[in-house]
Design a protein around this motif. Structure first.
Motif, PDB file in Angstrom:
ATOM      1  N   PHE A  91      31.418 104.031  87.174  1.00 19.66           N
ATOM      2  CA  PHE A  91      30.356 104.803  86.534  1.00 19.66           C
ATOM      3  C   PHE A  91      29.053 104.010  86.499  1.00 19.66           C
ATOM      4  N   LEU A  92      29.138 102.756  86.109  1.00 17.46           N
ATOM      5  CA  LEU A  92      27.950 101.905  86.049  1.00 17.46           C
ATOM      6  C   LEU A  92      27.464 101.499  87.437  1.00 17.46           C
ATOM      7  N   ALA A  93      28.376 101.049  88.275  1.00 15.58           N
ATOM      8  CA  ALA A  93      27.973 100.492  89.565  1.00 15.58           C
ATOM      9  C   ALA A  93      27.410 101.548  90.496  1.00 15.58           C
ATOM     10  N   ASN A  94      27.994 102.755  90.467  1.00 15.55           N
ATOM     11  CA  ASN A  94      27.558 103.781  91.406  1.00 15.55           C
ATOM     12  C   ASN A  94      26.162 104.301  91.096  1.00 15.55           C
ATOM     13  N   ALA A  95      25.706 104.093  89.865  1.00 16.71           N
ATOM     14  CA  ALA A  95      24.368 104.555  89.485  1.00 16.71           C
ATOM     15  C   ALA A  95      23.279 103.531  89.793  1.00 16.71           C
ATOM     16  N   ARG A  96      23.654 102.316  90.170  1.00 11.39           N
ATOM     17  CA  ARG A  96      22.662 101.247  90.309  1.00 11.39           C
ATOM     18  C   ARG A  96      21.557 101.578  91.293  1.00 11.39           C
ATOM     19  N   ASP A  97      21.903 102.222  92.390  1.00  8.85           N
ATOM     20  CA  ASP A  97      20.885 102.543  93.386  1.00  8.85           C
ATOM     21  C   ASP A  97      19.911 103.608  92.905  1.00  8.85           C
ATOM     22  N   SER A  98      20.247 104.292  91.816  1.00  4.59           N
ATOM     23  CA  SER A  98      19.373 105.346  91.295  1.00  4.59           C
ATOM     24  C   SER A  98      18.270 104.810  90.392  1.00  4.59           C
ATOM     25  N   TRP A  99      18.484 103.627  89.823  1.00  6.19           N
ATOM     26  CA  TRP A  99      17.553 103.144  88.799  1.00  6.19           C
ATOM     27  C   TRP A  99      16.270 102.579  89.403  1.00  6.19           C
TER      28      TRP A  99
END
Length: 278
Positions: free
Chosen positions: A231-239
């Motif tokens: 959940f945390l890692a997959n969103a990293r590219d979005s930030w």
């Protein structure tokens, strides 16, 4: 993992006949290797696995998991149709409204994030004893051993810093931690999504609230950090930068009421997951 369908039967032959004026439209979604279709009226999706693609058994498991989770009112799909034959299998499910969280820009994803985290919490609060499906660490580690032994690891799934490290060495580093992680799992086993990535959380683009969960093929009881790591890692590219990432991390653990997150567990499951696809 997307498998080659060269030489296999045409999956469209396994789709049910839609109502008059409606058609099945191909969609590229997920990593399962299934052929995915959306009905042109938007009310249903279909997944098809043809015989010889190694996906029929997996699709049957997704059907059972989808049927099991539906009554808990988490916004997951309902099974509308299922057909299996010597040619393959077709699973038809109701469409979950909204857009995948992966399609949201950073600002909107941050607004949607608390409701997504709350949906994950509700899933984890389902009594684990009621779930007939297990996603045991021992089983997933055995799967990783098999994928690595077959030299089937997709390096694109690995963290960029690990892509030049031979997969057997990555697996050995995880093996050292295995006794500790097995003990932690025994103390803290919950119902996990199993692939809690941004494309599998649907969000209303108007209200920016989570509407439901999709792609339940890996659902089962496991250490909750299986879901938290992805959940945390997959969103990293979005930030947009470190501030967004820190805000998202704080929001997640505040929502889950986890005062002292275990970064070692996060890193372990994040390292194991890409070795289990193949």
């Amino acid at each position: 993992m997307h498998l080659s369908t060269q030489g296999l039967p045409d999956p469209r032959h396994l789709l049910p006949v839609p109502p008059a004026g409606i058609e099945w439209l191909p969609v590229n979604l997920g990593e399962s290797g299934d052929s995915v279709y959306r009905r042109s009226d938007g009310v249903a999706f279909a997944k098809v696995s043809v015989s010889g693609s190694d996906g029929v058994e997996s699709l049957a498991g997704e059907r059972l998991r989808t049927e099991w989770l539906a009554p808990f009112d988490l916004g997951s799909a309902k099974v509308l149709d299922w057909h299996a034959s010597q040619e393959g299998a077709c699973l038809v499910m109701s469409a979950v409204p909204g857009v995948p969280a992966s399609e949201l820009p950073a600002g909107q994803l941050l607004q949607a994030w608390p409701s997504m985290a709350h949906r994950l919490r509700l899933l984890h609060e389902i009594p684990a004893a009621s779930c007939p499906f297990a996603r045991a660490l021992s089983t997933m580690f055995e799967r990783a051993c098999d994928v690595v032994a077959r030299n089937a690891v997709n390096k694109e799934f690995l963290d960029p810093e690990q892509q030049d490290i031979p997969p057997p060495l990555l697996l050995d580093a995880l093996r050292v931690q295995l006794p500790l992680r097995l003990a932690q799992e025994a103390r803290d086993r919950v119902v996990c999504h199993g692939d809690a990535c941004m494309p599998n959380f649907m969000v209303d683009p108007r209200t920016l609230r989570c509407t439901g969960l999709i792609d339940l093929g890996r659902l089962g009881t496991a250490d909750r950090y299986v879901d938290l790591s992805l959940f945390l890692a997959n969103a990293r590219d979005s930030w947009r930068g470190p501030d967004d990432e820190l805000a998202a991390r704080k929001s997640l653990f505040d929502t889950l009421e986890i005062g002292e997150p275990d970064d070692g567990r996060l890193d372990f499951y994040l390292g194991l997951d890409p070795l289990t696809w193949g």
